[in-house]
Design an enzyme around this catalytic site. Structure first.
Site, PDB file in Angstrom:
ATOM      1  CG  HIS A  69      -0.312   0.294   2.497  1.00  0.00           C
ATOM      2  ND1 HIS A  69       0.477  -0.617   3.158  1.00  0.00           N
ATOM      3  CD2 HIS A  69      -0.297   1.410   3.265  1.00  0.00           C
ATOM      4  CE1 HIS A  69       0.929  -0.078   4.266  1.00  0.00           C
ATOM      5  NE2 HIS A  69       0.477   1.147   4.361  1.00  0.00           N
ATOM      6  CE  LYS A  74      14.118  -0.052   5.820  1.00  0.00           C
ATOM      7  NZ  LYS A  74      14.908  -1.290   5.897  1.00  0.00           N
ATOM      8  CE  LYS A  98       7.672  -3.781  14.193  1.00  0.00           C
ATOM      9  NZ  LYS A  98       8.791  -4.696  14.399  1.00  0.00           N
ATOM     10  CG  ASP A 103       2.696   8.912  10.833  1.00  0.00           C
ATOM     11  OD1 ASP A 103       1.810   8.205  10.319  1.00  0.00           O
ATOM     12  OD2 ASP A 103       2.463   9.804  11.666  1.00  0.00           O
ATOM     13  CE  LYS A 110      11.794  -9.148  10.486  1.00  0.00           C
ATOM     14  NZ  LYS A 110      11.696  -7.932  11.307  1.00  0.00           N
ATOM     15  CB  SER A 366      15.548   1.485   8.755  1.00  0.00           C
ATOM     16  OG  SER A 366      16.431   0.491   9.213  1.00  0.00           O
TER      17      SER A 366
HETATM   18  P1  NAD Z   1      20.203 -10.501  17.940  1.00  0.00           P
HETATM   19  O1  NAD Z   1      20.530 -11.672  17.108  1.00  0.00           O
HETATM   20  O2  NAD Z   1      21.083  -9.309  17.884  1.00  0.00           O
HETATM   21  O3  NAD Z   1      20.069 -10.906  19.479  1.00  0.00           O
HETATM   22  C1  NAD Z   1      19.196 -11.855  19.983  1.00  0.00           C
HETATM   23  C2  NAD Z   1      19.816 -12.421  21.248  1.00  0.00           C
HETATM   24  O4  NAD Z   1      18.848 -13.228  21.929  1.00  0.00           O
HETATM   25  C3  NAD Z   1      21.026 -13.307  20.973  1.00  0.00           C
HETATM   26  O5  NAD Z   1      22.097 -12.866  21.775  1.00  0.00           O
HETATM   27  C4  NAD Z   1      20.550 -14.701  21.370  1.00  0.00           C
HETATM   28  O6  NAD Z   1      21.584 -15.523  21.869  1.00  0.00           O
HETATM   29  C5  NAD Z   1      19.533 -14.374  22.452  1.00  0.00           C
HETATM   30  N1  NAD Z   1      18.541 -15.421  22.704  1.00  0.00           N
HETATM   31  C6  NAD Z   1      17.978 -16.287  21.834  1.00  0.00           C
HETATM   32  N2  NAD Z   1      17.106 -17.086  22.468  1.00  0.00           N
HETATM   33  C7  NAD Z   1      17.126 -16.723  23.775  1.00  0.00           C
HETATM   34  C8  NAD Z   1      16.445 -17.160  24.927  1.00  0.00           C
HETATM   35  N3  NAD Z   1      15.560 -18.147  24.871  1.00  0.00           N
HETATM   36  N4  NAD Z   1      16.710 -16.543  26.111  1.00  0.00           N
HETATM   37  C9  NAD Z   1      17.585 -15.536  26.180  1.00  0.00           C
HETATM   38  N5  NAD Z   1      18.267 -15.067  25.112  1.00  0.00           N
HETATM   39  C10 NAD Z   1      18.033 -15.652  23.925  1.00  0.00           C
HETATM   40  O7  NAD Z   1      18.699 -10.128  17.535  1.00  0.00           O
HETATM   41  P2  NAD Z   1      17.990  -8.716  17.687  1.00  0.00           P
HETATM   42  O8  NAD Z   1      18.228  -7.953  16.441  1.00  0.00           O
HETATM   43  O9  NAD Z   1      18.313  -8.117  19.010  1.00  0.00           O
HETATM   44  O10 NAD Z   1      16.455  -9.168  17.644  1.00  0.00           O
HETATM   45  C11 NAD Z   1      15.782  -9.632  18.815  1.00  0.00           C
HETATM   46  C12 NAD Z   1      14.282  -9.466  18.619  1.00  0.00           C
HETATM   47  O11 NAD Z   1      14.000  -8.083  18.344  1.00  0.00           O
HETATM   48  C13 NAD Z   1      13.694 -10.236  17.439  1.00  0.00           C
HETATM   49  O12 NAD Z   1      12.369 -10.615  17.762  1.00  0.00           O
HETATM   50  C14 NAD Z   1      13.655  -9.209  16.325  1.00  0.00           C
HETATM   51  O13 NAD Z   1      12.686  -9.505  15.330  1.00  0.00           O
HETATM   52  C15 NAD Z   1      13.284  -7.971  17.122  1.00  0.00           C
HETATM   53  N6  NAD Z   1      13.619  -6.689  16.468  1.00  0.00           N
HETATM   54  C16 NAD Z   1      14.896  -6.400  16.083  1.00  0.00           C
HETATM   55  C17 NAD Z   1      15.176  -5.167  15.506  1.00  0.00           C
HETATM   56  C18 NAD Z   1      16.573  -4.750  15.131  1.00  0.00           C
HETATM   57  O14 NAD Z   1      16.755  -3.568  14.760  1.00  0.00           O
HETATM   58  N7  NAD Z   1      17.575  -5.588  15.219  1.00  0.00           N
HETATM   59  C19 NAD Z   1      14.133  -4.250  15.299  1.00  0.00           C
HETATM   60  C20 NAD Z   1      12.849  -4.573  15.707  1.00  0.00           C
HETATM   61  C21 NAD Z   1      12.605  -5.798  16.309  1.00  0.00           C
END
Ligand code: NAD
Length: 475
Positions: A69, A74, A98, A103, A110, A366
């Site tokens: 849309h 992204k 999100k 906005d 994904k 981003s």
């Molecule tokens: P990442 O890979 O940098 O870190 C995730 C961490 O969680 C790792 O260190 C991993 O070892 C740990 N982990 C995995 N399973 C675990 C458990 N059961 N208990 C404790 N620790 C555990 O990933 P991230 O980028 O920080 O993403 C984490 C979450 O945030 C995801 O759901 C992702 O979709 C969401 N997210 C990330 C971003 C971003 O900018 N990176 C933005 C929005 C949302």
């Protein structure tokens, strides 16, 4: 369940649909329009061969564009053994909601590659990433005006550089090519503040909640972040930075968890010390300054005010929700709370600040990075010096009129012109604060909407529906 893999006893996409339907019932849009908003428009499931040592491995990967849309689409790219189509569809749809809330003028997408990145050498990971990028290009699933990936679980700046380099190599002379991916290192067109952005956004969102006297009274908490007891699950990009900003603001980090264990110390953990120990020992299992739990999931049940699940989806379920003690659940991760768990937690009076708002700091910054790439100019470059000179003139005039001199430190603070990181952080802060109040207004303005997630979905559905209606298909 394999370590680091999401809990797929629950359909993550099914959960997002349940949340969507609950909120859609509070809107008046025709069913066809709601069905279109909810659906994943394009799902690309791929397989490609990669030579690993002397054998060939067939890699399973995905890219889902939930909605066009607004374009480009992204959303991040995840490397994990838990990746599957249901998960990527759920994450792509959350990206649409999100972006609408904050906005950011993008549709949701994904990507995911089903691998454990720790099992591959850097060279193998580079080849997997570059091949994935080529597969995306072949089907028109990447491009600065089409679909723009970013980091997610298991990926970071390094992977984004490989994607950029591959895309640029195949698109010579394309002036906007650097906008094909975000979360890049600053040296390759990234923007300052992107790495910390999601965690910083989590902090801004919860700080805003903690500054609302009515809400703090309802939760039996004092106003402000200082002294709040915080637990963070996952010490990756989102978890570590969330913990850092809470800690710097005076919260007490009583619990932290990584994939293999959880730490608890009622008096507070020293985040720097924990991170140093983790880097030196590769694990926190033998960390001396806390009680160590071998079951990492124990952190979800620690006594605290704010629980930040920042690892993976479906970790708080109908099974463990009755034992969760936190008063505020700050969804750093996407989808950490299942609908069954949410029902239980809401009945207990818990506030759940939803992923689709709270972790939107990453996509917000981003967006700033993408704008920087299209404009080819660093934020602040044109006006920093001009602002400093104007401020200096103003301060000197006040000094002359009043006959009072200010200190050098005060002068520096008053005249400072914004650097790129100042502008990025300020844009992020403004975004998170305004979006918090947009959601709260809907929550407070309706007697029927009882929780933040439903209110956030209503805000989002209104915006996406508005965009679809402007296409003229719906009345
Ligand atoms: P990442 O890979 O940098 O870190 C995730 C961490 O969680 C790792 O260190 C991993 O070892 C740990 N982990 C995995 N399973 C675990 C458990 N059961 N208990 C404790 N620790 C555990 O990933 P991230 O980028 O920080 O993403 C984490 C979450 O945030 C995801 O759901 C992702 O979709 C969401 N997210 C990330 C971003 C971003 O900018 N990176 C933005 C929005 C949302």
């Amino acid at each position: 369940m394999k370590k680091g893999a999401a809990n797929h006893e629950y359909s993550f996409f099914g959960n997002v649909e349940r949340y969507f339907d609950k909120a859609a019932a509070h809107t008046q849009y025709p069913k066809g329009l709601l069905d279109q908003i909810k659906a994943c428009n394009s799902v690309y499931q791929m397989r490609f061969p990669i030579k690993i040592g002397d054998r060939v491995e067939v890699i399973e990967a995905y890219r889902v564009q939930h909605s066009q849309h607004k374009v480009p689409c992204k959303g991040g790219i995840r490397y994990s053994l838990g990746v599957n189509q249901d998960e990527v569809m759920a994450l792509a749809s959350l990206m649409t909601y999100k972006c609408a809330i904050v906005d950011v003028p993008f549709g949701g997408a994904k990507g995911g590659i089903k691998i454990d990145p720790k099992k591959y050498t850097e060279d193998q990971l580079e080849r997997i990433t570059r091949r994935y990028t080529v597969e995306l290009m072949k089907k028109g699933f990447i491009g600065p005006g089409i679909d723009v990936p970013a980091p997610d679980y298991g990926t970071g700046e390094r992977e984004m550089s490989w994607i950029l380099d591959t895309y640029v190599a195949f698109n010579p002379g394309q002036v906007e090519a650097y906008g094909c991916v975000t979360g890049k290192p600053v040296s390759q067109g990234g923007v300052r503040g992107r790495k910390e952005a999601t965690g910083r956004g989590v902090f801004f969102g919860i700080r805003e909640l903690c500054n609302v006297p009515e809400d703090m009274k309802a939760l039996g908490l004092t106003i402000g972040i200082e002294g709040k007891r915080v637990v963070v699950q996952g010490l990756g990009n989102v978890g570590y930075h969330s913990a850092l900003f809470f800690w710097e603001a005076g919260a007490t980090i009583v619990g932290l968890a990584e994939i293999d264990c959880a730490l608890y110390n009622a008096k507070g953990l020293d985040l720097n010390d924990v991170m140093k120990y983790k880097a030196e020992h590769g694990s926190l299992l033998t960390y001396p300054n806390a009680k160590v739990f071998k079951n990492a999931g124990a952190c979800l049940e620690f006594d605290c005010d704010i629980l930040v699940p920042a690892a993976l989806e479906n970790v708080i379920t109908g099974e463990n929700a009755p034992r969760v003690k936190a008063k505020i659940i700050a969804e750093g991760a996407n989808g950490p709370v299942t609908p069954d768990a949410e029902e239980i937690l809401l009945k207990k009076g818990c506030y759940i600040i939803p992923d689709m708002y709270l972790n939107a700091g990453g996509v917000t910054v981003s967006y700033f990075e993408w704008l920087k790439n299209l404009s080819h100019v660093r934020f602040g470059r044109m006006d920093k010096r001009f602002t400093e000179n104007s401020n200096l003139k103003f301060v000197s005039t006040i000094e002359r009129i009043t006959g009072q001199k200010i200190t050098d430190g005060e002068r520096e603070g008053l005249t400072h012109g914004p650097d790129e990181v100042d502008l990025v952080n300020s844009g992020l802060e403004e975004t998170m604060i305004s979006a918090f109040h947009d959601i709260r207004r809907v929550l407070k303005g309706s007697k029927k909407i009882k929780d933040h997630r439903t209110a956030a979905f209503v805000v989002s559905i209104n915006k996406v529906a508005g965009a679809y209606m402007s296409l003229g298909i719906w009345p």
